[in-house]
Design a protein around this motif. Sequence first.
Motif, PDB file in Angstrom:
ATOM      1  N   ASN A  53      -7.483  47.194 -32.046  1.00 57.00           N
ATOM      2  CA  ASN A  53      -7.977  46.009 -31.344  1.00 57.00           C
ATOM      3  C   ASN A  53      -8.544  44.981 -32.320  1.00 57.00           C
ATOM      4  O   ASN A  53      -9.724  44.654 -32.305  1.00 57.00           O
ATOM      5  N   ASN A  54      -7.650  44.459 -33.177  1.00 56.88           N
ATOM      6  CA  ASN A  54      -8.071  43.447 -34.147  1.00 56.88           C
ATOM      7  C   ASN A  54      -6.884  42.555 -34.497  1.00 56.88           C
ATOM      8  O   ASN A  54      -5.736  42.880 -34.211  1.00 56.88           O
ATOM      9  N   TYR A  55      -7.198  41.455 -35.125  1.00 58.45           N
ATOM     10  CA  TYR A  55      -6.179  40.444 -35.412  1.00 58.45           C
ATOM     11  C   TYR A  55      -5.118  40.936 -36.393  1.00 58.45           C
ATOM     12  O   TYR A  55      -3.935  40.647 -36.234  1.00 58.45           O
ATOM     13  N   LEU A  56      -5.519  41.703 -37.402  1.00 60.97           N
ATOM     14  CA  LEU A  56      -4.553  42.214 -38.375  1.00 60.97           C
ATOM     15  C   LEU A  56      -3.529  43.129 -37.700  1.00 60.97           C
ATOM     16  O   LEU A  56      -2.329  42.997 -37.913  1.00 60.97           O
ATOM     17  N   TYR A  57      -4.007  44.042 -36.856  1.00 58.52           N
ATOM     18  CA  TYR A  57      -3.093  44.919 -36.114  1.00 58.52           C
ATOM     19  C   TYR A  57      -2.147  44.083 -35.251  1.00 58.52           C
ATOM     20  O   TYR A  57      -0.951  44.335 -35.187  1.00 58.52           O
ATOM     21  N   GLU A  58      -2.697  43.089 -34.586  1.00 58.92           N
ATOM     22  CA  GLU A  58      -1.883  42.236 -33.720  1.00 58.92           C
ATOM     23  C   GLU A  58      -0.761  41.569 -34.513  1.00 58.92           C
ATOM     24  O   GLU A  58       0.389  41.537 -34.064  1.00 58.92           O
ATOM     25  N   LEU A  59      -1.082  41.052 -35.687  1.00 65.70           N
ATOM     26  CA  LEU A  59      -0.056  40.413 -36.525  1.00 65.70           C
ATOM     27  C   LEU A  59       1.042  41.406 -36.921  1.00 65.70           C
ATOM     28  O   LEU A  59       2.234  41.103 -36.807  1.00 65.70           O
TER      29      LEU A  59
ATOM     30  N   THR B   7      -6.850  42.803 -27.741  1.00 66.91           N
ATOM     31  CA  THR B   7      -6.510  41.505 -28.338  1.00 66.91           C
ATOM     32  C   THR B   7      -5.068  41.082 -28.076  1.00 66.91           C
ATOM     33  O   THR B   7      -4.760  39.892 -28.034  1.00 66.91           O
ATOM     34  N   THR B   8      -4.160  42.042 -27.883  1.00 62.53           N
ATOM     35  CA  THR B   8      -2.747  41.698 -27.683  1.00 62.53           C
ATOM     36  C   THR B   8      -2.468  41.056 -26.321  1.00 62.53           C
ATOM     37  O   THR B   8      -1.360  40.576 -26.087  1.00 62.53           O
ATOM     38  N   TRP B   9      -3.458  41.030 -25.432  1.00 66.18           N
ATOM     39  CA  TRP B   9      -3.278  40.330 -24.157  1.00 66.18           C
ATOM     40  C   TRP B   9      -3.192  38.814 -24.351  1.00 66.18           C
ATOM     41  O   TRP B   9      -2.583  38.126 -23.549  1.00 66.18           O
ATOM     42  N   PHE B  10      -3.831  38.286 -25.358  1.00 66.37           N
ATOM     43  CA  PHE B  10      -4.102  36.850 -25.424  1.00 66.37           C
ATOM     44  C   PHE B  10      -3.190  36.127 -26.405  1.00 66.37           C
ATOM     45  O   PHE B  10      -3.436  36.095 -27.602  1.00 66.37           O
ATOM     46  N   GLN B  11      -2.150  35.510 -25.879  1.00 63.29           N
ATOM     47  CA  GLN B  11      -1.233  34.687 -26.675  1.00 63.29           C
ATOM     48  C   GLN B  11      -1.465  33.229 -26.301  1.00 63.29           C
ATOM     49  O   GLN B  11      -1.341  32.857 -25.127  1.00 63.29           O
ATOM     50  N   ARG B  12      -1.779  32.418 -27.280  1.00 64.85           N
ATOM     51  CA  ARG B  12      -2.111  31.010 -27.018  1.00 64.85           C
ATOM     52  C   ARG B  12      -0.966  30.198 -26.434  1.00 64.85           C
ATOM     53  O   ARG B  12      -1.191  29.210 -25.746  1.00 64.85           O
ATOM     54  N   LYS B  13       0.271  30.580 -26.707  1.00 67.68           N
ATOM     55  CA  LYS B  13       1.400  29.740 -26.308  1.00 67.68           C
ATOM     56  C   LYS B  13       1.903  29.990 -24.889  1.00 67.68           C
ATOM     57  O   LYS B  13       2.847  29.344 -24.451  1.00 67.68           O
ATOM     58  N   VAL B  14       1.273  30.913 -24.154  1.00 68.30           N
ATOM     59  CA  VAL B  14       1.669  31.095 -22.758  1.00 68.30           C
ATOM     60  C   VAL B  14       1.172  29.898 -21.951  1.00 68.30           C
ATOM     61  O   VAL B  14       0.278  29.177 -22.384  1.00 68.30           O
ATOM     62  N   GLU B  15       1.767  29.702 -20.789  1.00 72.70           N
ATOM     63  CA  GLU B  15       1.369  28.544 -19.977  1.00 72.70           C
ATOM     64  C   GLU B  15       0.037  28.761 -19.271  1.00 72.70           C
ATOM     65  O   GLU B  15      -0.794  27.875 -19.213  1.00 72.70           O
ATOM     66  N   LYS B  16      -0.139  29.961 -18.725  1.00 70.64           N
ATOM     67  CA  LYS B  16      -1.391  30.317 -18.056  1.00 70.64           C
ATOM     68  C   LYS B  16      -1.661  31.795 -18.290  1.00 70.64           C
ATOM     69  O   LYS B  16      -0.737  32.608 -18.384  1.00 70.64           O
TER      70      LYS B  16
END
Length: 181
Positions: free
Chosen positions: A27-33, A99-108
């Motif tokens: 649950n961290n940004y590095l893992y997400e990448l 953290t993987t739930w949250f992608q900025r480029k989704v519409e909603k």
Amino acid sequence: PYYKLVPSYKHLASHPRQWRWFYHLSNNYLYELVYDFHSWITCERRIRRRIQSYQPDVVVSVHPTMNNVPLIATRKVSKAENRHIPFFTVVTDFGSAHTTWFQRKVEKIFVASDRLAKLARRRGRITKDKLVMSGLPIRHDFAVQAERLGDRTAVDGRSYQAEIRSRLGLEPDKRMVLVMG
């Protein structure tokens, strides 16, 4: 490579310490990448073909591992077909979220609580205009049953409960707890 996800869930569900360890480790940004890059290389083409085969009007993700790559695939399909296909995420967790739930480029992004909205803004850098407070979605049958039940303490409500317990083969006077997860 992700065909083992379901058996892994079953294993981790019966080993909570391992689940907790894996969850916090990932649950961290590095893992997400790393995860996003790996799943893009190994899965994007197949996911894109599947999306194309359905000819969707909209794509809705309800799992944290199905956001980034399906979003990329949906955008490629949109471009190839010269039409806009919106991509939405429904976060099906209530109190906290990976953290993987949250992608900025989704519409909603539809979230169930204020706590998740704050988490999405902080962890995912999601703007307020993309967040929708919706509660947790439930199947329509739950609402139908709740309406049939009415006031559970009234005579009709108790009678309905007894009928349902009988249909399910449950003892009518025994206290029951429903645990879901």
